[in-house]
Design an enzyme around this catalytic site. Structure first.
Site, PDB file in Angstrom:
ATOM      1  N   GLU A  17       8.424  -4.216   7.994  1.00 29.68           N
ATOM      2  CA  GLU A  17       9.615  -3.751   7.273  1.00 29.68           C
ATOM      3  C   GLU A  17      10.916  -4.198   7.948  1.00 29.68           C
ATOM      4  O   GLU A  17      11.757  -3.384   8.301  1.00 29.68           O
ATOM      5  CB  GLU A  17       9.599  -2.226   7.162  1.00 29.68           C
ATOM      6  N   GLY A  38      -1.793   2.643   6.323  1.00 28.13           N
ATOM      7  CA  GLY A  38      -2.125   1.994   7.593  1.00 28.13           C
ATOM      8  C   GLY A  38      -1.603   0.575   7.738  1.00 28.13           C
ATOM      9  O   GLY A  38      -2.126  -0.200   8.530  1.00 28.13           O
ATOM     10  N   GLY A  84       0.850  -1.183   0.000  1.00 34.83           N
ATOM     11  CA  GLY A  84       0.000   0.000   0.000  1.00 34.83           C
ATOM     12  C   GLY A  84       0.877   1.221   0.000  1.00 34.83           C
ATOM     13  O   GLY A  84       2.024   1.154   0.440  1.00 34.83           O
ATOM     14  N   SER A  86       1.327  -0.523   9.014  1.00 37.28           N
ATOM     15  CA  SER A  86       1.879  -0.769  10.350  1.00 37.28           C
ATOM     16  C   SER A  86       0.790  -0.817  11.402  1.00 37.28           C
ATOM     17  O   SER A  86       0.876  -1.600  12.354  1.00 37.28           O
ATOM     18  CB  SER A  86       2.889   0.323  10.718  1.00 37.28           C
TER      19      SER A  86
END
Lengths: 265, 477
Positions: free
Chosen positions: B163, B43, B38, B45
């Site tokens: 990440e 949003g 995205g 995380s």
């Protein structure tokens, strides 16, 4: 971390004692010394401390390197006392310019220097021979310290060295933005304050991230924690505390019996 | 292995007007490996935090439902493990084995089982050292592997990865990706910017739309075949959609800066960074490559006149500094420095000083003593060029990662330096910000500026650099 990383042989008889026992022993020793102002008690205590250094697996050379801040402050103490002492009783030894140095001044300086060493050395011995993780474990397991506090402090402690790097980065980043103070002390102060504030903000953000990561791993789960590294508090550890108490009491007794004891209050 | 179900799920952080996530409907079956994509601010995380049970009820407003194995995530936290981006703030203890054991202790695993499970977790991620290895002595990639072991040791059914390779150099990122790829018997949800590398370790791609639920869902092949172009336009990194390279269209201009025998030794470091000889030219883009720890950031500070070299020299040419070229850049006053050399740090927040975007841009020109009218026209121009106009009154700390990056570059441009130094400018950026940066830097270069970037982003080097220098190796021209 330089002053706190263990550098002793961990198998030495006193180094491998329970960290809480070592800490308690050193506190008892230190507190006993604080009761008297005479030079003999700290001298005896210091002699005892130096005698047990090998039992902690430390070499005297390493100890000396580790305690250089102590030596520097002792030197400062002597100079201050010689120059600024109000009471200059006793026989005149030497005159340094306008300063009369008397036996009274030297005795006082000696007593205070000995006190400084005798009080600080047990702490240096404990932290030079104790891993911070082991200390936190022992505090939790043997004296029921809150894990939230002990492990939290330990984790925060690990982030401390980062602050130095962060300070440098923030300082350079301000210069890169065209902000410097030159020689103007007022601007310097303001720049210092703004950098310190940014450092604080960054530290809080990092602390929050670490706390989230710890909670994600169940630190706040409320389940009774188990221990991966059991810390035993055995008879030898109790003996260490008793021994420290007896030796400190002995030093005080000698000083009292010789009539040298000068109570602090 | 856990199942995940979201029904009309939404979350709004306390004090925010807009929803970080809204109307998300998603079911993930046990054992699936999902890549969550995205654009910046969609949003991703927040979704992982919700599944990890880390969104406290009093920290925002919830809509719909999110469950792990049919239960509220906060009540089954022991079934999830999560790994974040920054290794520094997720390792808790000083020894590697102790750190993995931390999660097991917290969950009350019997003492006798702890060490066998620590060893099992370390083996699962291919951790190459003994249990008592100091965590501080590990490389970034090794630290992230250790963090992964810490998340796996309690045997979660759901592994959430936010990440995990973003802070790493390519070698470190490969280490961590291989370790994730080798983990079996767990449901995986991975958030990752650089898609091409992540595709080999997932079997499903879910794309979130900013402010509005799931946009696309399917196998990697289906998703990118049907929606590749649209996703790329939105800022998602899509494999096979390279950005057009922007090499210099003319010959380079005069030299701006010379480094000769340049080195620096950090106080307390064992050895200095490797010696550097290089020249920076106007109208050319130079990329400095090298693994983490090779001293790229230090070199940027040295060339930028911010740090005093401990060996060798940095000299500006008359083309860059006129008469001031006789003095090395690190001795220049800060305001004068910003007119000649602009430095953009890796972390934008380190450079923010004021409380408003517009003030941040005005700071440099004001320090130069420009009249108010000139300052205003510089600020307005930069706000427009870097798409920050709607944010002029916002606090820099509240901006998204991409917006912060654009602002930090804009602050350096405000004083119109002829030389621009950027440390990892594309780090963590989505495709849109990335392409904008390439475009902006290429234009500056073609207008005669010298550009130096410290980077391990090979795509960025391919798109922009006219010349590369490998740090830690000889052979700089």
């Amino acid at each position: 971390m330089r002053f706190t990383a263990p550098l002793a042989d961990p198998r030495a008889p006193l180094a491998r004692r329970n960290p809480v026992a070592k800490l308690a022993g050193s506190l008892i020793f230190t507190v006993a010394l604080l009761w008297t102002l005479d030079p003999l008690t700290p001298a005896l205590a210091l002699a005892i401390e130096l005698a047990v250094v090998p039992l902690f697996g430390l070499r005297y050379g390493d100890l000396l390197r580790r305690s250089w801040p102590l030596l520097v402050s002792a030197l400062g103490l002597v100079v201050t006392l010689v120059v600024f002492a109000a009471e200059r009783s006793g026989a005149l030894v030497v005159t340094l310019g306008p300063i009369p140095v008397t036996t009274g001044v030297l005795t006082n300086a000696l007593a205070l220097t000995l006190r400084l060493f005798a009080v600080a050395l047990p702490g240096v011995l404990v932290f030079a021979t104790t891993d911070p993780t082991d200390l936190a474990d022992a505090l939790i397991q043997n004296v029921r310290a809150s894990p939230r506090f002990a492990i939290g402090a330990l984790a925060a402690f690990r982030l401390l060295p980062l602050l130095g790097d962060e300070w440098q980065t923030l300082t350079l980043a301000r210069r890169a933005r065209g902000v410097d103070a030159g020689w103007n002390p007022w601007l310097r102060l303001r720049l210092f304050a703004s950098t310190a504030f940014a450092l604080l903000v960054g530290a809080i953000r990092r602390g929050t991230r670490l706390a989230t990561a710890m909670d994600a791993r169940g630190f706040d789960s409320g389940v009774p924690r188990t221990v991966a590294r059991p810390q035993r508090f055995g008879p030898a550890d109790a003996a260490l505390i008793l021994g420290a108490t007896a030796l400190a009491g002995g030093a005080l007794a000698v000083s009292i019996s010789l009539g040298l004891f000068r109570a602090l209050i | 292995m856990s199942a995940v179900e979201l029904r009309g799920f939404g979350w709004r952080h306390a004090g925010r007007r807009s929803w970080a996530l809204r109307d998300v409907d998603l079911r993930i079956e046990p054992g699936e490996r999902v890549l969550l994509l995205g654009p910046s601010g969609a949003g991703k995380s927040t979704l992982l935090a919700a599944l990890a049970g880390l969104l406290a009820e009093d920290s925002g407003e919830r809509a719909g439902s999110a469950t792990v194995d049919g239960r509220e995530p906060g009540t089954v936290r022991e079934r999830t493990g999560i790994v974040f981006q920054d290794p520094q703030t997720q390792l808790v203890l000083a020894r590697a084995g102790d750190d993995v054991a931390f999660g097991l202790e917290n969950r009350g695993v019997p003492a006798a089982e702890i060490w066998p499970r620590v060893d099992e977790a370390l083996a699962r991620v291919g951790f190459p050292y003994e249990r008592d290895r100091r965590t501080g002595a590990l490389s970034g990639g090794e630290q992230q592997r250790l963090a992964l072991a810490g998340a796996l040791a309690p045997r979660p059914g759901l592994l959430l990865l936010d990440e995990p390779t973003a802070n790493l150099d390519p070698a470190g990122a490969t280490l961590v990706r291989d370790a994730i790829g080798a983990v079996r018997d767990v449901t995986v949800v991975l958030v990752e910017h650089r898609v091409a590398e992540a595709l080999s370790i997932v079997d499903r791609v879910v794309v979130l739309e900013a402010g509005g639920g799931v946009a696309v869902d399917g196998t990697p092949g289906e998703v990118f075949a049907a929606h590749g172009d649209a996703l790329a336009a939105q800022g998602v990194w899509v494999p096979g959609h390279p950005v057009d390279p922007r090499q210099a269209d003319g010959p380079p201009g005069p030299d701006l800066l010379h480094a000769r025998g340049l080195t620096y030794r950090h106080p307390g470091a064992d050895r200095p960074i490797s010696t550097v000889d290089l020249s920076v030219r106007a109208g050319a883009a130079l990329a400095v490559l090298g693994p983490n720890g090779a001293g790229k950031s230090t070199l940027a500070l040295l060339l930028g006149g911010l740090l005093t070299p401990t060996g060798g020299t940095v000299r500006a040419t008359a083309a860059l500094a006129g008469d001031a070229a006789a003095t090395p850049p690190h001795r220049w006053r800060a305001a004068a420095l910003t007119q000649r050399i602009g430095s953009v740090f890796q972390e934008p927040e380190h450079q923010f000083i004021t409380a408003k975007v517009a003030d941040e841009l005005a700071l440099g020109p004001r320090r130069l003593g420009l009249p108010a009218g000139a300052v205003k026209s510089i600020v307005d121009d930069l706000l427009g060029r870097l798409r920050l106009d709607r944010l002029a009154a916002a606090n820099p700390y509240t901006l998204s990662g991409g917006e912060q990056r654009r602002l930090s570059v804009a602050t350096a441009l405000a004083t119109a330096p002829r030389l621009l130094l950027l440390d990892e400018p594309t780090f963590g950026q989505d495709r849109r910000t990335w392409a904008e940066l390439v475009d902006l830097l290429a234009k500056l270069r073609d207008d005669g500026a010298g550009i130096v970037t410290m980077t391990h982003d090979t795509d960025f080097v391919a798109a922009l650099a006219d010349r590369t220098v490998h740090l830690g190796q000889s052979g700089a021209p």
